[in-house]
Scaffold this motif. Sequence first.
Motif, PDB file in Angstrom:
ATOM      1  N   ALA A  18      30.958  37.104  54.985  1.00  0.00           N
ATOM      2  CA  ALA A  18      31.499  37.849  53.845  1.00  0.00           C
ATOM      3  C   ALA A  18      32.929  38.275  54.119  1.00  0.00           C
ATOM      4  O   ALA A  18      33.820  38.153  53.264  1.00  0.00           O
ATOM      5  CB  ALA A  18      30.634  39.076  53.565  1.00  0.00           C
ATOM      6  N   TYR A  19      33.190  38.737  55.360  1.00  0.00           N
ATOM      7  CA  TYR A  19      34.538  39.165  55.728  1.00  0.00           C
ATOM      8  C   TYR A  19      35.501  37.987  55.679  1.00  0.00           C
ATOM      9  O   TYR A  19      36.628  38.085  55.196  1.00  0.00           O
ATOM     10  CB  TYR A  19      34.522  39.787  57.124  1.00  0.00           C
ATOM     11  CG  TYR A  19      35.854  40.353  57.534  1.00  0.00           C
ATOM     12  CD1 TYR A  19      36.209  41.648  57.178  1.00  0.00           C
ATOM     13  CD2 TYR A  19      36.769  39.597  58.244  1.00  0.00           C
ATOM     14  CE1 TYR A  19      37.432  42.172  57.517  1.00  0.00           C
ATOM     15  CE2 TYR A  19      37.997  40.102  58.590  1.00  0.00           C
ATOM     16  CZ  TYR A  19      38.321  41.385  58.233  1.00  0.00           C
ATOM     17  OH  TYR A  19      39.542  41.908  58.565  1.00  0.00           O
ATOM     18  N   ILE A  56      35.290  35.226  53.942  1.00  0.00           N
ATOM     19  CA  ILE A  56      35.593  34.783  52.574  1.00  0.00           C
ATOM     20  C   ILE A  56      36.536  35.770  51.888  1.00  0.00           C
ATOM     21  O   ILE A  56      37.548  35.384  51.310  1.00  0.00           O
ATOM     22  CB  ILE A  56      34.289  34.621  51.763  1.00  0.00           C
ATOM     23  CG1 ILE A  56      33.504  33.415  52.298  1.00  0.00           C
ATOM     24  CG2 ILE A  56      34.598  34.435  50.278  1.00  0.00           C
ATOM     25  CD1 ILE A  56      32.088  33.340  51.804  1.00  0.00           C
ATOM     26  N   SER A  57      36.242  37.063  52.007  1.00  0.00           N
ATOM     27  CA  SER A  57      37.100  38.048  51.326  1.00  0.00           C
ATOM     28  C   SER A  57      38.464  38.149  51.987  1.00  0.00           C
ATOM     29  O   SER A  57      39.465  38.426  51.336  1.00  0.00           O
ATOM     30  CB  SER A  57      36.423  39.413  51.300  1.00  0.00           C
ATOM     31  OG  SER A  57      36.297  39.887  52.623  1.00  0.00           O
ATOM     32  N   GLY A  58      38.522  37.892  53.300  1.00  0.00           N
ATOM     33  CA  GLY A  58      39.788  38.026  54.016  1.00  0.00           C
ATOM     34  C   GLY A  58      40.750  36.886  53.783  1.00  0.00           C
ATOM     35  O   GLY A  58      41.966  37.084  53.778  1.00  0.00           O
ATOM     36  N   MET A 102      41.115  35.234  51.057  1.00  0.00           N
ATOM     37  CA  MET A 102      41.699  35.291  49.714  1.00  0.00           C
ATOM     38  C   MET A 102      42.910  36.186  49.784  1.00  0.00           C
ATOM     39  O   MET A 102      42.845  37.306  50.269  1.00  0.00           O
ATOM     40  CB  MET A 102      40.698  35.897  48.728  1.00  0.00           C
ATOM     41  CG  MET A 102      39.667  34.911  48.251  1.00  0.00           C
ATOM     42  SD  MET A 102      38.807  35.543  46.826  1.00  0.00           S
ATOM     43  CE  MET A 102      38.079  37.033  47.450  1.00  0.00           C
ATOM     44  N   SER A 103      44.089  35.702  49.320  1.00  0.00           N
ATOM     45  CA  SER A 103      45.244  36.602  49.273  1.00  0.00           C
ATOM     46  C   SER A 103      45.681  36.759  47.824  1.00  0.00           C
ATOM     47  O   SER A 103      45.786  35.793  47.085  1.00  0.00           O
ATOM     48  CB  SER A 103      46.375  36.061  50.141  1.00  0.00           C
ATOM     49  OG  SER A 103      46.719  34.786  49.727  1.00  0.00           O
ATOM     50  N   ASN A 140      44.548  35.474  58.450  1.00  0.00           N
ATOM     51  CA  ASN A 140      44.719  36.675  57.640  1.00  0.00           C
ATOM     52  C   ASN A 140      46.072  37.338  57.888  1.00  0.00           C
ATOM     53  O   ASN A 140      46.728  37.809  56.978  1.00  0.00           O
ATOM     54  CB  ASN A 140      43.613  37.656  58.029  1.00  0.00           C
ATOM     55  CG  ASN A 140      43.011  38.295  56.819  1.00  0.00           C
ATOM     56  OD1 ASN A 140      43.454  38.037  55.709  1.00  0.00           O
ATOM     57  ND2 ASN A 140      42.023  39.120  57.011  1.00  0.00           N
TER      58      ASN A 140
END
Lengths: 169, 122
Positions: free
Chosen positions: A24-25, A27-29, A31-32, B30
């Motif tokens: 989950a981290y 995938i969410s991380g 995305m910018s 990131n």
Amino acid sequence: MVDDSAQLYTIEGFAAAFIILATAYLISGTMSIYTPGDSHITDMQLEQIGNDVLAVMDTPTTQGGESELVGYLKDWNTDGFNERFSNLLNNRTSGKDTLKYDASVSYRSDTDTVQNAPFFSSQTRTNYEQAVRVTRLVTIPESTDLSSHLPEFEKRDQVVLLEVLIWRS
Amino acid sequence: MEKLNDEAQWIVLMGFMVAAAFFFLALVINQSTLVGQTTAESVLEFPKEDIRDVKSEVAAVVATASISDAEKEKLWKDIEALYIARKNAVVDIEKTGGSATHTEVKIHFNNGVTTYDETAYY
């Protein structure tokens, strides 16, 4: 003997939970979200290319000679300036870029105040452009008379500041 | 553990290790946006081109023999006035010495964030 089979199931549960969380981290991380604050990156590129173009135009081709930028300014040759500046600014490996600009001249007038007058604009500004400003100091010779374009212009050897706003349209 | 078949648990644990490795790679990716952003901001903030422009203009004026010393003082005043009015930077240019072969010029630049001082010999 104590039956410890439940412990293994507990560890498995933890491991599975970690995997789910990590995924989950991940995938969410990755995305910018591009926010207006990120435009600094493109601003930097615009500023760099603008400064480079001005540097190219302000470099004399002969020792002690006059740069083409000085020529355009002292003769107030806006068409010549536009052709050269647009060409250099929008030059790409293939095709043409769509950068627009607005050039103005700042100078110290005979009343010792700094004034600003428009030089050339390739597109009328709406003032909502995400523009960057690049400048270049230009020395123009005493023989130059720009009083018809620059109010309170003092006829002497002087340094003027060419300011160019550049934006992508 | 006699009757427990724990083969699958090992697969899950190996899976966890692979996931952890991916997790750290994702962290690196990131950070790249953030790094690009802060670098761009620093580049924009640093007045590299301004200082270079002042230096090259001073050098060009000093090298022009047809401009007298008194006129050169006026040109320094031009640069100082233009920079404080249009670019919010204090520039101070002063001829501090020289001889037949060279001119010594002190250049001071301060835009509130970056200060630059130089004694240049042209």
